[in-house]
Write a protein that holds these residues in place. Structure first.
Motif, PDB file in Angstrom:
ATOM      1  N   GLY A  57       0.776  -1.226   0.000  1.00  0.00           N
ATOM      2  CA  GLY A  57       0.000   0.000   0.000  1.00  0.00           C
ATOM      3  C   GLY A  57       0.806   1.274   0.000  1.00  0.00           C
ATOM      4  O   GLY A  57       0.230   2.365  -0.104  1.00  0.00           O
ATOM      5  N   THR A  73       4.578   2.008  -6.786  1.00  0.00           N
ATOM      6  CA  THR A  73       3.876   1.231  -5.775  1.00  0.00           C
ATOM      7  C   THR A  73       4.522  -0.154  -5.792  1.00  0.00           C
ATOM      8  O   THR A  73       5.327  -0.452  -6.672  1.00  0.00           O
ATOM      9  CB  THR A  73       2.373   1.115  -6.079  1.00  0.00           C
ATOM     10  OG1 THR A  73       2.191   0.232  -7.200  1.00  0.00           O
ATOM     11  CG2 THR A  73       1.760   2.478  -6.408  1.00  0.00           C
ATOM     12  N   HIS A 199      -4.795   0.891  -2.741  1.00  0.00           N
ATOM     13  CA  HIS A 199      -4.830   1.086  -1.299  1.00  0.00           C
ATOM     14  C   HIS A 199      -5.246   2.506  -0.915  1.00  0.00           C
ATOM     15  O   HIS A 199      -5.094   2.914   0.234  1.00  0.00           O
ATOM     16  CB  HIS A 199      -3.481   0.739  -0.693  1.00  0.00           C
ATOM     17  CG  HIS A 199      -3.162  -0.722  -0.755  1.00  0.00           C
ATOM     18  ND1 HIS A 199      -3.440  -1.591   0.268  1.00  0.00           N
ATOM     19  CD2 HIS A 199      -2.609  -1.466  -1.745  1.00  0.00           C
ATOM     20  CE1 HIS A 199      -3.071  -2.813  -0.073  1.00  0.00           C
ATOM     21  NE2 HIS A 199      -2.560  -2.763  -1.283  1.00  0.00           N
ATOM     22  N   ALA A 312       0.448   3.501   3.495  1.00  0.00           N
ATOM     23  CA  ALA A 312      -0.819   2.973   3.018  1.00  0.00           C
ATOM     24  C   ALA A 312      -1.983   3.509   3.834  1.00  0.00           C
ATOM     25  O   ALA A 312      -1.844   3.872   4.986  1.00  0.00           O
ATOM     26  CB  ALA A 312      -0.811   1.453   3.076  1.00  0.00           C
TER      27      ALA A 312
END
Length: 317
Positions: A57, A73, A199, A312
């Motif tokens: 996340g 990511t 996320h 996240a």
């Protein structure tokens, strides 16, 4: 007519005002205003290529310089408006080197392009990209890439959505224009990108733009923007440039309209595109941010080559 050439571009109706004439741009290009200063070299450390490991996340952003960012990511690596050239047409050589060597980049899954101007779409850099990479571009710009052998090119109109796995990329309006040559005025669209991860992290790259009511609309459609990457340079003289470029004061106002948690100023310190002193955009941004009181948001001052990580959080509804 403008500049002796009829308005024949496909997207002329999207213009909100007349863009600067070519001779106006060239006249003020190069930071020629009194008191011009070179960019403080302490602000431009180069990244050694070591990027942080990301947990589930998390999102990292690296400022390569000007409007070029690397967004990562754990699942995806995006490159936005890539420009690694030492110089671009009609502009003096870049004032600060790219924050990361091109060969040090991790494998890139997709490239996002905001519009066709040379300081956002650099042919020499594009030639170095693999031809099977996914490329997201505004309407009308796809053929520029397919002619160069790219096989996965996806065009977008304003408010169109493109999914890259679990990452969502929305192309959003901007107040600007397009042109690379004599006969292609407004033949392709221009805009910004809102990237939303699975996320729930949400990042907005404005491309290049003047101020307009669309910032509030973007904020309404995409609540909880974590980071707004907004252009703050290329505004002098204001009476010529402000319709298509944000001033630092406009950028603070736009960040407020967006409801963004943090503002990052870009589009300064790399190319001397107009007449303001090179370091002035960030100086004015600091002053305006302080005068505005921050409004619960954060001004993140980023050096070229710097990487920062967003943790996240749960996905938006």
């Amino acid at each position: 007519m403008m500049w002796g050439v009829p308005y024949r571009g496909r997207f002329v109706e999207r213009l909100e005002s007349s863009p600067p004439r070519p001779w106006e741009v060239l006249r003020y290009r190069g930071g020629t205003s009194p008191g011009r200063t070179e960019l403080d070299r302490r602000l431009v450390p180069r990244c050694d290529g070591r990027l942080p490991e990301l947990g589930p996340g998390e999102v990292s952003l690296t400022w390569i310089g000007h409007a070029t960012f690397l967004l990562r990511t754990p699942e995806l690596c995006l490159l936005i408006d890539p420009v690694w050239s030492a110089r671009i047409p009609f502009v003096r050589p870049r004032l600060s080197p790219p924050g990361m060597a091109f060969d040090a980049l991790p494998p890139v899954d997709a490239v996002l392009i905001s519009h066709d101007h040379y300081d956002h779409l650099d042919a020499a850099t594009v030639r170095r990209l693999p031809r099977d990479i996914t490329v997201l571009v505004p309407l009308g710009l796809g053929h520029w890439f397919t002619r160069r052998g790219f096989t996965d090119v996806r065009e977008a109109d304003w408010w169109d959505v493109t999914l890259l796995g679990t990452t969502r990329c929305d192309f959003v309006p901007a107040r600007h224009w397009s042109r690379r040559g004599v006969w292609d005025f407004c033949r392709s669209l221009w805009g910004g990108w809102v990237v939303t991860t699975a996320h729930g992290r949400r990042l907005y790259h404005a491309g290049d733009t003047g101020y307009g009511p669309f910032f509030a609309e973007i904020g309404r459609r995409f609540p909880e923007i974590d980071t707004a990457l907004l252009p703050i340079g290329a505004y002098h003289p204001v009476e010529v440039m402000r319709t298509v470029h944000l001033t630092p004061e406009d950028a603070v106002r736009a960040a407020r309209d967006l409801g963004a948690r943090e503002l990052v100023g870009m589009h300064w310190g790399t190319f001397a595109l107009t007449g303001e002193p090179v370091a002035q955009p960030m100086e004015r941004l600091r002053r305006e941010w302080s005068a505005a009181g921050g409004r619960g948001q954060r001004l993140r001052e980023v050096a070229v080559g710097q990487t920062w990580v967003l943790s996240a959080r749960s996905a938006p509804e």
